[in-house]
Scaffold this active site. Structure first.
Site, PDB file in Angstrom:
ATOM      1  N   HIS A  46      -8.137  -5.711   7.464  1.00 19.43           N
ATOM      2  CA  HIS A  46      -7.878  -4.685   8.473  1.00 19.43           C
ATOM      3  C   HIS A  46      -8.153  -5.240   9.865  1.00 19.43           C
ATOM      4  CE1 HIS A  46      -6.762  -0.421   9.054  1.00 19.43           C
ATOM      5  NE2 HIS A  46      -7.266  -0.655  10.255  1.00 19.43           N
ATOM      6  N   HIS A  54       0.858  -1.191   0.000  1.00 18.22           N
ATOM      7  CA  HIS A  54       0.000   0.000   0.000  1.00 18.22           C
ATOM      8  C   HIS A  54       0.894   1.242   0.000  1.00 18.22           C
ATOM      9  CE1 HIS A  54      -3.958   1.951   1.574  1.00 18.22           C
ATOM     10  NE2 HIS A  54      -3.201   2.861   0.976  1.00 18.22           N
ATOM     11  N   GLU A  67      -2.696  -1.724  -3.099  1.00 14.86           N
ATOM     12  CA  GLU A  67      -3.757  -0.905  -2.522  1.00 14.86           C
ATOM     13  C   GLU A  67      -3.376   0.565  -2.613  1.00 14.86           C
ATOM     14  OE1 GLU A  67      -5.093  -3.964   1.077  1.00 14.86           O
ATOM     15  OE2 GLU A  67      -4.030  -2.091   1.545  1.00 14.86           O
TER      16      GLU A  67
END
Length: 256
Positions: free
Chosen positions: A207, A59, A86
Site C-alpha cells: 500500500h 483485489h 486480495e
C-alpha cells in the site's frame, strides 16, 4: 527467552529474495472507464509476468468496479507466476471465488462495501476466532493465507494464533511519513516485522510503496517475502513504460 532472542538476532540479518507482485486493478479501472476491453486486463497480466513480475495480485470487490470476477478466472488460466487474490472474506462471493480459482495465496483484507481502497488492517485480537476459522477454510484447499495487519506487535502476535501462513503489513503510514522522517516512519514496521519473524510468520507488505520509499523499506526489513504494488507502479508505467517500470521496482528490492 534466551532462545527467542537468539532466533530474533538470526532473523534480523538473514536477507531474502523479495518477490514483486504487480497489482493490476488500475488496468481494469482504465478499461472499465470506457467499456470494451482496452486495455486488456488478461494481456496485462501476461505482459507483467513476461516483463519480470514474480506474481500478479488482484483485489475484486462486490461491485466489480475494477477487477471483475470473470477477470480472475481468465487470469488463472494464463498465470505462470504466483497468483494472489486480495479481498474481504466476510463476502461469501469472495470466498466462493477463491475456492474455485485456488490461487497460490489469498490475502484477507477487512474492506467495507464501497470502500475506495484498503485503509486499515484486521483487529486480529477482536476477530481472532473468526480469522482462525477462515484461515482453515483456505488452507484446507492448499491456499497460502496472508492477513492484512497494521504495524502493531500485538496484532502480529494475535495473527499468529489464527494459523495464518503470513501477514501483510499495511504500509500507508510509512509512505505518508517517509518524506518527513523516514527513520521514524519505519520504526514500528521494523518492530512488527521482527516479531513476525520470531513467531515464524511469512512477511508481505503493501500500500503506497513506490520508487521513492521501497528501497529503504527493504533495506530495513531484509527478510521481506513479497511486496504487492499497484497504483504507483501503474502510474509510473504511463511515463516510464510497463516493462521498464517493473524492472525498476525489482531493482529497489534486490539492490543492497
Amino acid at each position: 527467552m534466551e532462545n527467542e532472542i537468539q532466533k530474533f538476532e538470526v532473523y534480523i540479518w538473514k536477507p531474502k529474495q523479495t518477490k514483486l507482485s504487480v497489482n493490476i486493478n488500475k488496468i481494469a479501472v482504465l478499461r472499465n472507464s470506457r467499456g470494451g476491453n482496452n486495455p486488456n486486463v488478461t494481456q496485462a497480466a501476461i505482459d507483467a509476468q513476461r516483463f519480470g513480475a514474480d506474481g500478479i495480485t488482484v483485489h475484486p470487490r462486490p461491485d466489480e468496479r475494477h477487477i471483475r470476477y470473470s477477470d480472475v478466472r481468465e487470469i488463472k488460466k494464463i498465470i505462470t507466476t504466483e497468483f494472489n487474490i486480495e479481498g474481504n472474506c466476510r463476502e461469501q462471493k469472495f470466498i466462493d471465488l477463491v475456492l474455485e480459482v485456488k490461487p497460490d495465496q489469498v490475502t484477507l483484507v477487512p474492506d467495507a462495501i464501497g470502500q475506495i481502497t484498503s485503509n486499515h488492517g484486521w483487529d486480529t485480537i477482536k476477530n481472532q476466532d473468526y480469522l482462525k476459522e477462515m484461515v482453515a477454510v483456505f488452507q484446507k484447499e492448499n491456499i497460502r493465507v496472508s492477513i492484512f495487519v497494521d504495524p502493531i506487535v500485538e496484532m502480529v502476535e494475535a495473527a499468529k494464533t489464527t494459523g495464518t501462513d503470513r501477514i501483510e503489513l499495511y504500509t500507508e503510514s510509512y509512505a505518508t511519513n517517509y518524506l518527513v522522517d523516514k527513520n521514524k516512519a519505519i520504526k514500528e514496521y521494523i518492530k512488527a516485522a521482527h516479531r513476525a519473524q520470531v513467531l515464524g510468520l511469512g512477511l508481505n507488505a503493501g500500500h503506497d510503496l513506490d520508487l521513492h520509499n521501497l528501497k529503504f523499506f527493504k533495506q530495513n526489513i531484509p527478510y521481506l517475502d513479497e511486496v504487492s504494488i499497484g497504483h504507483a507502479l501503474i502510474a509510473d508505467a504511463i511515463y516510464l513504460g510497463f516493462e521498464n517500470t517493473i524492472q525498476m521496482y525489482k531493482r529497489q528490492i534486490s539492490e543492497p
